[in-house]
Design an enzyme around this catalytic site. Structure first.
Site, PDB file in Angstrom:
ATOM      1  N   HIS A 130       0.824  -1.217   0.000  1.00  0.00           N
ATOM      2  CA  HIS A 130       0.000   0.000   0.000  1.00  0.00           C
ATOM      3  C   HIS A 130       0.858   1.268   0.000  1.00  0.00           C
ATOM      4  O   HIS A 130       0.442   2.293  -0.538  1.00  0.00           O
ATOM      5  CB  HIS A 130      -1.000  -0.023   1.159  1.00  0.00           C
ATOM      6  CG  HIS A 130      -2.186  -0.871   0.845  1.00  0.00           C
ATOM      7  ND1 HIS A 130      -2.164  -2.239   0.975  1.00  0.00           N
ATOM      8  CD2 HIS A 130      -3.411  -0.543   0.382  1.00  0.00           C
ATOM      9  CE1 HIS A 130      -3.341  -2.718   0.597  1.00  0.00           C
ATOM     10  NE2 HIS A 130      -4.110  -1.712   0.230  1.00  0.00           N
ATOM     11  N   TRP A 182      -5.103  -5.660  -9.107  1.00  0.00           N
ATOM     12  CA  TRP A 182      -4.743  -5.415  -7.705  1.00  0.00           C
ATOM     13  C   TRP A 182      -5.254  -6.541  -6.830  1.00  0.00           C
ATOM     14  O   TRP A 182      -4.538  -7.017  -5.928  1.00  0.00           O
ATOM     15  CB  TRP A 182      -5.294  -4.068  -7.245  1.00  0.00           C
ATOM     16  CG  TRP A 182      -4.921  -3.719  -5.835  1.00  0.00           C
ATOM     17  CD1 TRP A 182      -5.715  -3.820  -4.720  1.00  0.00           C
ATOM     18  CD2 TRP A 182      -3.670  -3.200  -5.365  1.00  0.00           C
ATOM     19  NE1 TRP A 182      -5.036  -3.401  -3.599  1.00  0.00           N
ATOM     20  CE2 TRP A 182      -3.777  -3.021  -3.975  1.00  0.00           C
ATOM     21  CE3 TRP A 182      -2.468  -2.874  -5.993  1.00  0.00           C
ATOM     22  CZ2 TRP A 182      -2.732  -2.522  -3.196  1.00  0.00           C
ATOM     23  CZ3 TRP A 182      -1.430  -2.381  -5.213  1.00  0.00           C
ATOM     24  CH2 TRP A 182      -1.576  -2.215  -3.831  1.00  0.00           C
TER      25      TRP A 182
END
Length: 104
Positions: free
Chosen positions: A22, A76
């Site tokens: 992230h 993702w």
């Protein structure tokens, strides 16, 4: 503005990797999130339970839901699948939370 909150679960031995991915989030994913109305998006980790708490403000539920079908979002999900509990389509297992209080 619609406020959304939900919980997910990261595997206990994957906390650092989840955070690192992230920190290095793909710019094209950020663009897709913004394009689909996401603002003020945060994810918090409770290390003692491996629970993730996510909060995002969106403009429209339908537009937000369309994000799931984008190529970058699907990519993702596949990228993150080894780190967390997922559904058969690689989407994270999420539990939506109901807002019971808000103060500006």
């Amino acid at each position: 503005m619609i406020r959304k909150a939900f919980v997910m679960k990261v595997y206990p031995d994957k906390h650092e990797e989840y955070e690192q991915k992230h920190r290095d989030i793909w710019p094209e994913l950020v663009t897709a999130l913004r394009h689909h109305g996401a603002k003020n998006y945060s994810i918090f980790l409770d290390p003692s339970t491996s629970m993730l708490f996510a909060y995002v403000e969106i403009e429209n539920e339908k537009t937000w839901e369309q994000l799931a079908q984008t190529e970058v979002n699907q990519k993702w999900w596949r990228y993150m699948e080894p780190l967390m509990e997922t559904n058969s389509d690689n989407s994270p297992v999420t539990v939506n939370l109901n807002e019971v209080f808000h103060m500006d």
